[in-house]
Enzyme design. Sequence first.
Site, PDB file in Angstrom:
ATOM      1  N   ASP A  11     -24.661 125.405 -50.651  1.00  0.00           N
ATOM      2  CA  ASP A  11     -24.728 125.508 -51.988  1.00  0.00           C
ATOM      3  C   ASP A  11     -23.812 124.232 -52.437  1.00  0.00           C
ATOM      4  OD1 ASP A  11     -23.849 125.955 -54.619  1.00  0.00           O
ATOM      5  OD2 ASP A  11     -23.391 127.895 -54.105  1.00  0.00           O
ATOM      6  N   TYR A 226     -11.572 132.534 -50.342  1.00  0.00           N
ATOM      7  CA  TYR A 226     -12.786 132.875 -50.926  1.00  0.00           C
ATOM      8  C   TYR A 226     -13.400 131.739 -51.622  1.00  0.00           C
ATOM      9  CZ  TYR A 226     -16.715 134.710 -53.332  1.00  0.00           C
ATOM     10  OH  TYR A 226     -18.189 134.766 -54.092  1.00  0.00           O
ATOM     11  N   LYS A 229     -20.216 133.295 -51.194  1.00  0.00           N
ATOM     12  CA  LYS A 229     -20.723 134.113 -49.914  1.00  0.00           C
ATOM     13  C   LYS A 229     -21.290 133.172 -49.170  1.00  0.00           C
ATOM     14  CE  LYS A 229     -19.772 138.586 -49.135  1.00  0.00           C
ATOM     15  NZ  LYS A 229     -18.607 138.481 -48.196  1.00  0.00           N
TER      16      LYS A 229
HETATM   17  C1  F6R Z   1     -21.472 134.892 -55.455  1.00  0.00           C
HETATM   18  C2  F6R Z   1     -21.107 133.926 -56.351  1.00  0.00           C
HETATM   19  C3  F6R Z   1     -21.037 134.360 -57.891  1.00  0.00           C
HETATM   20  C4  F6R Z   1     -19.578 133.779 -58.414  1.00  0.00           C
HETATM   21  C5  F6R Z   1     -19.172 134.489 -59.519  1.00  0.00           C
HETATM   22  C6  F6R Z   1     -17.880 133.812 -60.093  1.00  0.00           C
HETATM   23  O1  F6R Z   1     -21.397 134.425 -54.269  1.00  0.00           O
HETATM   24  O2  F6R Z   1     -21.159 132.693 -56.091  1.00  0.00           O
HETATM   25  O3  F6R Z   1     -21.317 135.514 -58.218  1.00  0.00           O
HETATM   26  O4  F6R Z   1     -18.742 134.474 -57.419  1.00  0.00           O
HETATM   27  O5  F6R Z   1     -20.005 133.793 -60.437  1.00  0.00           O
HETATM   28  O6  F6R Z   1     -18.037 132.350 -60.107  1.00  0.00           O
HETATM   29  P1  F6R Z   1     -16.565 131.617 -60.581  1.00  0.00           P
HETATM   30  O7  F6R Z   1     -15.469 132.261 -59.807  1.00  0.00           O
HETATM   31  O8  F6R Z   1     -16.580 129.980 -60.093  1.00  0.00           O
HETATM   32  O9  F6R Z   1     -16.379 131.777 -62.296  1.00  0.00           O
HETATM   33 MG    MG Z   2     -25.600 130.913 -52.776  1.00  0.00          MG
HETATM   34 MG    MG Z   3     -22.985 128.617 -56.090  1.00  0.00          MG
END
Ligand code: F6R
Ligand code: MG
Ligand code: MG
Length: 364
Positions: A11, A226, A229
């Site tokens: 990603d 974190y 994923k």
């Molecule tokens: C799951 C994922 C998304 C982010 C969510 C919050 O793997 O990447 O669900 O965790 O959109 O993202 P932030 O913390 O960057 O606002």
């Molecule tokens: Mg992904």
């Molecule tokens: Mg992403």
Amino acid sequence: MKTTISLIKADIGSYPGHSRIHPELLEKAAKMLKDAEGKVIIDSFVTHCGDDLELIMTHTKGEDNPQIHKLAFDIFTACAALAKEKKLYGAGQDILSTAFSGNVKGMGPGVAEMEFEERGSDPVLCFMADKTEPGAWNFFLYKIFADPFNTAGLVIDPGMHDGFIFEVHDVMEKRKIRFRTPEELYSLLAYIGAPSRYVVKYVFRKDGLIAASTSTQRLSLIAGKYVGKDDPVMIVRSQSGLPAVGEVIEPFTIPVIVAGWMRGSHHGPFMPVGLPDANCTRFDGPPRVICLGFQVSNGKLIGPVDMFDDVGFDRVRARCNELADVLRAHGPFEPHRLSMDEMEYTTLPLVEKQLKDRWEPIGK
Ligand code: F6R
Ligand code: MG
Ligand code: MG
């Protein structure tokens, strides 16, 4: 000549938010791979599942080859730069280190590779998932290679009647073990039923022929925090003494619940979709999987065929949507939200840190 398939993903930025890869990134990656064809690699295909850029490459250099890993790393770096230029979301997210030292494993990207002597005809299926973790394949690999109620060939094809060997990795303790099936089925299940820790890495036929290979990289364990994923990939060979193509994709008619989805912190149904639906939208999901089918011919990829683009999978998609409604109705409650020990690898501990001084002893 042995052929190697390397399926490497990362990603490196998406739009809007974490939903899908921008077409210009796909173009850039495809062009860089085309330039490498005939030099470092034989053939390639680029796609995406949600916010993950997926590079499928064939070559003759075996697993963990520095030139192949460098090519993937250079493509991810170039695409991340383009993503940064466009201010796409999470640009460069999975490039946890910029100092390449021969292998992208441990640097953020997910890697599934397998090397094999091509048979007379070699059908290969590449699975790519978004918004879930590597152990998500465990259930499906068990069904494909060890469940005679799924795979008729285990019973009636003498070529696979002896069963398979599963190599399981403990991603927490960094150790591995092999189980022979059917004789050690219950021991295998004792571990792979806990997919956040135990991940099937390879499956071999009893004569040693490689049948499946998965990515086992856990980002939070690499980064120590974190960072989204791990969104795994998997390569499965098929037919002629291996499960038929239809036996390999049959378990995906079951709406299995996996960990991931919103903020990598929720259980959700694992939905098989065709390429046009490989975009994560609802609650940043639901978790989804695509499958591209190829014939591998002297290292050339004949295909792809979009395997889940079939009305035969409409019913599981509808059931996944129903389960998504049920789980979503739980809001922040378990079992929609992951259990506390799995939440350790999300952003929840940061919130707990803010509240830690507010707790008082209950006393007697
Ligand atoms: C799951 C994922 C998304 C982010 C969510 C919050 O793997 O990447 O669900 O965790 O959109 O993202 P932030 O913390 O960057 O606002
Ligand atoms: Mg992904
Ligand atoms: Mg992403």
